[in-house]
Scaffold this motif. Structure first.
Motif, mmCIF file in Angstrom:
data_model
loop_
_atom_site.group_PDB
_atom_site.id
_atom_site.type_symbol
_atom_site.label_atom_id
_atom_site.label_comp_id
_atom_site.label_asym_id
_atom_site.label_seq_id
_atom_site.Cartn_x
_atom_site.Cartn_y
_atom_site.Cartn_z
ATOM 1 N N UNK B 118 0.840 -1.204 0.000
ATOM 2 C CA UNK B 118 0.000 0.000 0.000
ATOM 3 C C UNK B 118 0.865 1.239 0.000
ATOM 4 N N UNK B 119 1.909 1.171 0.831
ATOM 5 C CA UNK B 119 2.794 2.309 0.989
ATOM 6 C C UNK B 119 3.476 2.654 -0.337
ATOM 7 N N UNK B 121 2.417 2.095 -3.222
ATOM 8 C CA UNK B 121 1.445 2.620 -4.171
ATOM 9 C C UNK B 121 1.235 4.117 -3.998
ATOM 10 N N UNK B 122 1.589 4.630 -2.822
ATOM 11 C CA UNK B 122 1.424 6.068 -2.594
ATOM 12 C C UNK B 122 2.501 6.858 -3.324
ATOM 13 N N UNK B 123 3.497 6.155 -3.872
ATOM 14 C CA UNK B 123 4.573 6.826 -4.586
ATOM 15 C C UNK B 123 4.551 6.460 -6.068
ATOM 16 N N UNK B 124 3.806 7.218 -6.903
ATOM 17 C CA UNK B 124 3.881 6.965 -8.337
ATOM 18 C C UNK B 124 5.334 7.084 -8.803
ATOM 19 N N UNK B 126 6.749 8.691 -10.884
ATOM 20 C CA UNK B 126 7.256 10.046 -11.094
ATOM 21 C C UNK B 126 7.811 10.634 -9.798
ATOM 22 N N UNK B 127 7.107 10.400 -8.698
ATOM 23 C CA UNK B 127 7.556 10.955 -7.421
ATOM 24 C C UNK B 127 8.851 10.272 -6.989
ATOM 25 N N UNK B 150 8.092 0.958 -8.649
ATOM 26 C CA UNK B 150 6.661 0.978 -8.893
ATOM 27 C C UNK B 150 6.148 -0.421 -9.264
ATOM 28 N N UNK B 284 -4.574 -0.159 -16.052
ATOM 29 C CA UNK B 284 -3.328 0.208 -16.701
ATOM 30 C C UNK B 284 -3.133 1.684 -16.504
ATOM 31 N N UNK B 285 -2.189 2.031 -15.723
ATOM 32 C CA UNK B 285 -1.961 3.438 -15.476
ATOM 33 C C UNK B 285 -0.466 3.671 -15.524
ATOM 34 N N UNK B 287 3.216 6.021 -15.504
ATOM 35 C CA UNK B 287 3.988 7.073 -14.843
ATOM 36 C C UNK B 287 3.427 7.464 -13.500
#
Lengths: 318, 287
Positions: B118-119, B121-124, B126-127, B150, B284-285, B287
């Motif tokens: 979960x954690x 996932x909070x960082x795309x 890009x970040x 990612x 499907x997402x 960046x």
């Protein structure tokens, strides 16, 4: 419902704390002394030391971390030493571009994606369905920033309808601001609309063949009534998941698309801050992004519980 | 008829899979070829020949520095593919064992892994890329790491989901009764059976990785000159594409081509491996 909500909230706070800790640790480990940066190379070691004390840099890391978190809770993100302004003000100014952009893109992608997905599902196997799904396949594969370039070529260069880039501040001319956000939001929305259309189609197709729809039909409902009364809630679940993920990534995506249109958003702020090694600013901007992403996930989780009563029980006991 | 024939026959009757596979192979072939041969020297600056038109002395023309676009495209494809492939590798090597372990061990350990998931996932990507760039400066390695990080939770989730559905089956219980350790069960019985799921996910992540690499290089967080990648070509085109649209068109179309090919191949593969999974529109997402 209440235990479910509490559990989600606890997870939200824990994730944020962990994210803040990681960000703090990583950026705190960096070489480079803010006090030295502010005072310049010629400053005496004593002056640097004095400023370090004044900035609270001599305190142990844990204390600084707690002070940083505490400050943010009160809206104080610290002072950017390159721009000489509060980080919170700098970020707020940029969010006035980034947030409306992400929101507009979200609304556009829903407005395009859901109806097309429903259309494809209701006419499954038809020419319209095949055509739409081929378009969606292309849409998923288009980098949003490249699509932005194509939009500029068509609508700014050829048709001259909209500005190719730049931003008119809201308080100067709101209509101008909206005009400068139209192309960027469509650029962001297209790939998302393609994803949404595919998910909506699949979800509705699944729902149409479900047992409870057959039961409802046997009861005498028409297909439309059955799907509306019994199916939509179920079809909404996968759509909701995707929407949540999408908003998170839309916020990140704006940072890239900003570059195409020369918009003064959060992304440009971050890139400038990186090149000037303004760590306080980078840290603040990253936290704002992470809060945005995590908050969206939380909202989706809560909506999930609302839409699907089963989850309140099952998820809470996970 | 052997199982192999059966497979090949089914695969050939799946047109979109064949198209996707051929497209992917063609793209990989061109990329690999660029390591030994390109029509012109990649990155040779020749100002006299700048902005050469399409289909002249240079097949796809030249850019603002007179570099041959076709050659850059081939080399750029190699970079993009390498970054995406390494990122998938990172996700596989870390994510799959974590997911398997979570499914087998269960309890607090599983809880911990799910929370870490979960954690992350909070960082795309890009970040993460922004963080890494701030720490170490920009470069293609960043892009690999950022996209790879990612990918970790994605593969962990697939592996855990697959393993959970197998864990309660008789043959796993039999293996345990026969005295096999958890590690041996994971290696001999679970891993081979979730391999197909993992491979399908890998093609999806590969296409996402190519999109993500393009985005990161485009904003200057990925591949740096004198290297070249599809995203970097678009970055170079950014300031001049209004006058010379084909500088942006060519790399963009190439990205679209490879992503569509990979997606078609991935969807087809999923249908072939397990028709029950025939579902479009997995998350499907990029960046």
């Amino acid at each position: 419902m209440i235990p479910y909500v509490l559990k989600r909230l606890a997870g939200f706070v824990a994730t944020l704390l962990a994210a803040a800790a990681v960000t703090f640790l990583l950026l705190d480990a960096l070489p480079g002394d803010p006090a030295r940066f502010i005072l310049g190379i010629n400053a005496s070691p004593e002056a640097v030391q004095a400023l370090r004390l004044q900035l609270g840099l001599e305190a142990p890391p844990l204390e600084r971390f707690i002070r940083w978190i505490g400050g943010m809770l009160q809206g104080d993100f610290g002072l950017s030493y390159t721009q000489g302004a509060p980080v919170s003000a700098l970020i707020a100014e940029r969010l006035a571009v980034t947030f409306p952009l992400a929101l507009a893109a979200m609304v556009i992608s829903i407005a395009i994606g859901l109806p097309l997905g429903i259309l494809a599902a209701r006419r499954r196997g038809s020419l319209a369905d095949t055509g739409l799904m081929m378009l969606a396949q292309l849409g998923v594969a288009v980098p949003n920033f490249w699509f932005g370039m194509l939009l500029v070529l068509l609508f700014s260069v050829t048709l001259r309808w909209l500005p190719p880039g730049g931003f008119v501040p809201w308080d100067e001319n709101a209509w101008g601001a909206i005009r400068s956000l139209v192309l960027p939001s469509f650029a962001l929305a297209l790939p998302q609309a393609a994803i949404l259309a595919r998910v909506m189609r699949t979800a509705l197709v699944d729902v149409q063949s479900a047992d409870y729809i057959r039961t409802a039909r046997a009861k005498g409902l028409t297909m439309g009534e059955a799907v509306w009364r019994h199916g939509v809630r179920n079809a909404l679940l996968p759509v909701l998941t995707i929407l949540g993920l999408q908003f998170a990534f839309l916020v990140a995506g704006t940072i890239i698309v900003e570059n195409v249109f020369y918009l003064p958003g959060l992304g440009r702020l971050i890139f400038t801050a990186i090149s000037e090694r303004d760590l306080i600013l980078v840290r603040g901007a990253i936290i704002v992004l992470v809060v945005g992403v995590t908050l969206t996930m939380l909202v989706v989780d809560l909506l999930y519980g609302l839409v699907d009563p089963r989850l309140r029980v099952r998820r809470a006991s996970r | 008829m052997s199982i192999r024939d059966h497979w090949a026959g089914r695969a050939l009757r799946h047109p979109s899979f064949v198209i996707g596979l051929l497209g992917t192979l063609a793209f990989i072939g061109l990329a690999l070829l660029s390591a030994v041969w390109t029509p012109h020297v990649v990155d040779r600056v020749n100002i006299a020949a700048r902005f050469a038109p399409l289909f002249g002395d240079y097949l796809l023309g030249t850019d603002h520095l007179g570099r041959d676009i076709a050659s850059m495209l081939m080399r750029g494809a190699l970079t993009s593919l390498t970054v995406a492939a390494v990122a998938v590798g990172i996700g596989l090597v870390i994510g799959v064992p974590l997911g398997l372990a979570a499914a087998i061990v269960g309890g607090p350990f599983e809880w911990l892994i799910l929370r870490v998931n979960d954690f992350l996932f909070a960082f795309p990507a890009l970040i993460v890329a922004v963080l890494i760039t701030t720490l170490f400066g920009p470069g293609a390695t960043n892009a690999m790491l950022a996209i790879g990080i990612f990918n970790i939770p994605v593969f962990a989730r697939v592996a855990r989901g697959g393993a959970l559905s197998l864990k309660s089956l008789d043959y796993v219980a039999a293996a345990r009764l026969a005295g096999l350790s958890s590690l041996a069960i994971a290696r001999k019985h679970l891993l081979p059976n979730i391999a197909s799921l993992v491979i399908v996910q890998a093609t999806i992540q590969l296409s996402l990785g190519i999109l993500a690499e393009a985005g990161l290089s485009y904003v200057g967080l990925g591949t740096q000159p004198p290297g070249t990648s599809l995203g970097l070509m678009l970055r170079d085109a950014q300031s001049i594409f209004l006058l010379h649209p084909h500088l942006a068109m060519v790399p963009g179309l190439a990205i679209m081509f490879i992503v569509v090919s990979l997606n078609l191949a991935g969807d087809g593969l999923r249908d072939l491996i397990d028709p029950r999974l025939r579902k479009e529109g997995l998350p499907r997402v990029a960046a």
